[in-house]
Each structure stands twice: as structure tokens, then as C-alpha cells.
Design a protein around this motif. Sequence first.
Motif, mmCIF file in Angstrom:
data_model
loop_
_atom_site.group_PDB
_atom_site.id
_atom_site.type_symbol
_atom_site.label_atom_id
_atom_site.label_comp_id
_atom_site.label_asym_id
_atom_site.label_seq_id
_atom_site.Cartn_x
_atom_site.Cartn_y
_atom_site.Cartn_z
ATOM 1 N N SER A 136 33.495 -0.712 52.327
ATOM 2 C CA SER A 136 34.718 -0.403 53.056
ATOM 3 C C SER A 136 34.907 1.102 53.197
ATOM 4 C CB SER A 136 35.918 -1.014 52.322
ATOM 5 O OG SER A 136 37.136 -0.621 52.917
ATOM 6 N N ARG A 137 34.550 1.830 52.175
ATOM 7 C CA ARG A 137 34.664 3.296 52.218
ATOM 8 C C ARG A 137 33.787 3.872 53.336
ATOM 9 N NH1 ARG A 137 36.732 8.043 52.026
ATOM 10 N NH2 ARG A 137 35.929 9.617 50.612
ATOM 11 N N ALA A 138 32.567 3.365 53.453
ATOM 12 C CA ALA A 138 31.661 3.857 54.494
ATOM 13 C C ALA A 138 32.221 3.573 55.879
ATOM 14 C CB ALA A 138 30.283 3.214 54.330
ATOM 15 N N ILE A 139 32.781 2.379 56.068
ATOM 16 C CA ILE A 139 33.382 2.031 57.361
ATOM 17 C C ILE A 139 34.550 2.961 57.665
ATOM 18 C CG2 ILE A 139 34.656 0.246 58.624
ATOM 19 C CD1 ILE A 139 33.065 -1.832 56.982
ATOM 20 N N GLY A 140 35.410 3.189 56.668
ATOM 21 C CA GLY A 140 36.574 4.031 56.859
ATOM 22 C C GLY A 140 36.215 5.454 57.258
ATOM 23 N N LEU A 141 35.151 5.992 56.680
ATOM 24 C CA LEU A 141 34.738 7.348 57.002
ATOM 25 C C LEU A 141 34.237 7.456 58.440
ATOM 26 C CD1 LEU A 141 32.970 8.203 53.640
ATOM 27 C CD2 LEU A 141 35.026 9.312 54.535
ATOM 28 N N VAL A 142 33.509 6.431 58.887
ATOM 29 C CA VAL A 142 33.035 6.446 60.277
ATOM 30 C C VAL A 142 34.210 6.255 61.233
ATOM 31 C CG1 VAL A 142 31.523 5.335 61.962
ATOM 32 C CG2 VAL A 142 30.753 5.623 59.608
ATOM 33 N N LEU A 143 35.150 5.383 60.881
ATOM 34 C CA LEU A 143 36.336 5.204 61.715
ATOM 35 C C LEU A 143 37.156 6.490 61.788
ATOM 36 C CD1 LEU A 143 37.607 1.658 60.654
ATOM 37 C CD2 LEU A 143 36.788 2.326 62.920
ATOM 38 N N HIS A 144 37.291 7.161 60.661
ATOM 39 C CA HIS A 144 38.027 8.429 60.631
ATOM 40 C C HIS A 144 37.383 9.420 61.596
ATOM 41 C CE1 HIS A 144 39.427 12.339 59.128
ATOM 42 N NE2 HIS A 144 40.449 11.690 58.600
ATOM 43 N N ASN A 145 36.059 9.499 61.555
ATOM 44 C CA ASN A 145 35.332 10.392 62.450
ATOM 45 C C ASN A 145 35.556 10.004 63.910
ATOM 46 O OD1 ASN A 145 33.031 12.551 62.572
ATOM 47 N ND2 ASN A 145 32.349 10.908 63.927
ATOM 48 N N ALA A 146 35.558 8.680 64.182
ATOM 49 C CA ALA A 146 35.734 8.201 65.555
ATOM 50 C C ALA A 146 37.123 8.518 66.092
ATOM 51 C CB ALA A 146 35.470 6.697 65.621
ATOM 52 N N THR A 199 31.308 24.720 71.058
ATOM 53 C CA THR A 199 30.579 24.668 72.319
ATOM 54 C C THR A 199 29.780 23.380 72.437
ATOM 55 O OG1 THR A 199 28.804 25.915 71.260
ATOM 56 C CG2 THR A 199 30.383 27.162 72.553
ATOM 57 N N ASP A 200 29.669 22.641 71.343
ATOM 58 C CA ASP A 200 28.953 21.373 71.376
ATOM 59 C C ASP A 200 29.859 20.279 71.914
ATOM 60 O OD1 ASP A 200 27.288 22.077 68.239
ATOM 61 O OD2 ASP A 200 26.749 22.616 70.290
ATOM 62 N N GLN A 201 29.311 19.058 72.016
ATOM 63 C CA GLN A 201 30.054 17.958 72.590
ATOM 64 C C GLN A 201 31.239 17.561 71.724
ATOM 65 O OE1 GLN A 201 29.177 18.120 75.471
ATOM 66 N NE2 GLN A 201 28.029 16.323 76.045
ATOM 67 N N GLN A 202 31.084 17.638 70.405
ATOM 68 C CA GLN A 202 32.192 17.330 69.520
ATOM 69 C C GLN A 202 32.912 18.612 69.128
ATOM 70 O OE1 GLN A 202 30.621 15.137 66.156
ATOM 71 N NE2 GLN A 202 31.595 13.317 66.925
ATOM 72 N N ASN A 203 34.156 18.464 68.707
ATOM 73 C CA ASN A 203 34.867 19.620 68.173
ATOM 74 C C ASN A 203 34.230 20.044 66.861
ATOM 75 O OD1 ASN A 203 36.551 19.300 70.314
ATOM 76 N ND2 ASN A 203 38.420 19.365 69.123
ATOM 77 N N ALA A 204 34.460 21.291 66.501
ATOM 78 C CA ALA A 204 33.915 21.782 65.241
ATOM 79 C C ALA A 204 34.549 21.051 64.071
ATOM 80 C CB ALA A 204 34.185 23.284 65.116
ATOM 81 N N SER A 205 33.900 21.146 62.919
ATOM 82 C CA SER A 205 34.431 20.605 61.670
ATOM 83 C C SER A 205 34.324 19.097 61.582
ATOM 84 C CB SER A 205 35.907 21.021 61.486
ATOM 85 O OG SER A 205 36.400 20.537 60.261
ATOM 86 N N THR A 206 33.091 18.591 61.571
ATOM 87 C CA THR A 206 32.901 17.164 61.358
ATOM 88 C C THR A 206 33.071 16.802 59.895
ATOM 89 O OG1 THR A 206 30.514 17.528 61.210
ATOM 90 C CG2 THR A 206 31.381 16.816 63.326
ATOM 91 N N GLY A 207 33.048 17.783 59.003
ATOM 92 C CA GLY A 207 33.339 17.509 57.610
ATOM 93 C C GLY A 207 32.219 16.792 56.883
ATOM 94 N N LEU A 208 32.572 16.154 55.745
ATOM 95 C CA LEU A 208 31.593 15.507 54.885
ATOM 96 C C LEU A 208 31.538 13.993 55.061
ATOM 97 C CD1 LEU A 208 32.447 17.445 51.595
ATOM 98 C CD2 LEU A 208 30.477 17.841 53.069
ATOM 99 N N GLY A 209 32.404 13.442 55.885
ATOM 100 C CA GLY A 209 32.528 11.986 55.979
ATOM 101 C C GLY A 209 31.249 11.268 56.322
ATOM 102 N N LEU A 210 30.528 11.727 57.322
ATOM 103 C CA LEU A 210 29.301 11.047 57.738
ATOM 104 C C LEU A 210 28.202 11.203 56.697
ATOM 105 C CD1 LEU A 210 29.252 11.892 61.551
ATOM 106 C CD2 LEU A 210 30.036 9.803 60.432
ATOM 107 N N THR A 211 28.189 12.354 56.021
ATOM 108 C CA THR A 211 27.223 12.555 54.934
ATOM 109 C C THR A 211 27.458 11.546 53.821
ATOM 110 O OG1 THR A 211 27.215 14.922 55.424
ATOM 111 C CG2 THR A 211 26.280 14.236 53.312
ATOM 112 N N ILE A 212 28.721 11.356 53.450
ATOM 113 C CA ILE A 212 29.060 10.402 52.390
ATOM 114 C C ILE A 212 28.746 8.981 52.834
ATOM 115 C CG2 ILE A 212 30.952 9.459 51.002
ATOM 116 C CD1 ILE A 212 32.249 12.258 51.169
ATOM 117 N N SER A 213 29.018 8.659 54.090
ATOM 118 C CA SER A 213 28.692 7.326 54.602
ATOM 119 C C SER A 213 27.207 7.029 54.451
ATOM 120 C CB SER A 213 29.080 7.203 56.082
ATOM 121 O OG SER A 213 30.472 7.198 56.240
#
Length: 245
Positions: A136-146, A199-213
Motif C-alpha cells: 500500500s505504501r508503494a501505491i500511495g507514493l506513486v499516486l502522490h507523484n501522479a 525545463t523538463d516535462q515534469q516540474n522540478a522536485s520529484t523527491g524520494l517517493g519513486l525511489t522508495i517505491s
Amino acid sequence: MKPEDISSPTHDEIREYLHRQMLSSVSHDLKTPLATIIGSLEVMTMLYDKLSEEKRRSLISSALTEAFRLDHFITNILDMAKFEADAVRPRFESARLSQMINDSLARLGPLKTKGEIKITAIGSADDLVTDPMLGSRAIGLVLHNAFKFGGRKTANPVIEVEYGLENGEGFVRIRDHGEGIPLEKQAAVFDKYTRLQKTDQQNASTGLGLTISQYIMRLLDGRIELHNHPEGGAIFTLWYANKKT
């Protein structure tokens, strides 16, 4: 100085530089919500009787939103430390993907009100054996990013979630409707040292969420995959090994 006297940075020097850059970015991420919380509460304290009910609600909402944001950052930092210290062990038990998704949404706080989420079950079965808390934690982190980075093209972003079983594995597929992630940068979004530029497609600061996922999915003998949808947006798919098969 001769050219041969100029040595290239070593691997350790590069990592140390990246580590300092990450700490600097994380410090900014921590200070920004804290400043909003303090500012909102100071205004409430000094001008409470002069504020309209609508303004009071707005200040409280801003403080609460930033408090959740601050909690998210701190939790991620603590989790990252645990994973790097190899201090997390999965506890496999019976679970349902639908319940894991619901649990992850419950912990998103005010962020989930920033858009619309559509959940679709693929097939009738979603039971498997995994660690439901970590899953559930992994899902939540990806949802947060989305929610945070995948809806910049619209005022009311739509997040699509599909889940089910396929070839003995459980899957949760999360699609946003942003601009996607450039192919050459997709592997980097899982690196804790990566902070995509504005300047990339996403805003800066993706954080650690995807790494933890990614750490979590590997612990669960699963994996996380990323690709872009042909009509726009990024799709993250979390694959869960079903330990009963």
C-alpha cells in the motif's frame, strides 16, 4: 597548468556532490511548507477577529495541506534511511489489491482533492499473498507523484488506476494525464539523486517517493515499470509477486 594535471572527479566525489545537492533540495522542501504553516497561523493569531469566515477556512486549509506535505517529506526521509540500512523486512500475508489501493488513498490527505481518481478492476480476482502495508505504501507514493506532477495540463487532473491479476502476478497500473516523462530520463526518476529540472516535462522536485517505491517492490520480489501513454501522461505499473503461487 598542463591538461594532464587536471584530474577527473572520482566516483566518490561525484556521489558526495550529488549528496550535498540532494540535502540542499530536501532542506528547501522542508522549509517551504513550514513557512506556509507558520505564516497562516500567525495571521490567524494576530487578525482572527478581523478575518472573514471564508478567509479563516482558507488559512486553515493552507496550513493543513502544508502540514501533510511536511509529514510526507519527513516520512520519506526516514523511510529512505531505513531502506538504505537494510532495516525493513516484509511480512507476507493474505491481501487484496483493492484494499491496498483504498488504504493508500486514505493516507494522501488533502492532495487527493486536487483531482479526480478513476479506479477500475480488471477481472474479478484481486487476492494475493504479499506485505499489504508495504504494498500500500508503494501505491500511495506513486499516486502522490501522479497527483502532484502528472496533472499540470489541466486544472482538475484525472488519475486512472487499474488493478487485477495477470499470469500469477498482481498489478496496479497508475496513469496520469500530464506530459509524460522523456524516455532518456525515465530510469533517472527512480534515482534518489535525481531532481528533474523545470525545463523538463515534469516540474522540478520529484523527491524520494519513486525511489522508495522501487525499494519496496524489490523487497516484495516485484518490480515497478514506467512508460508513457500514446495519448499523453505517464503510466507506472507495480507488479506484485504472489507468494502463494
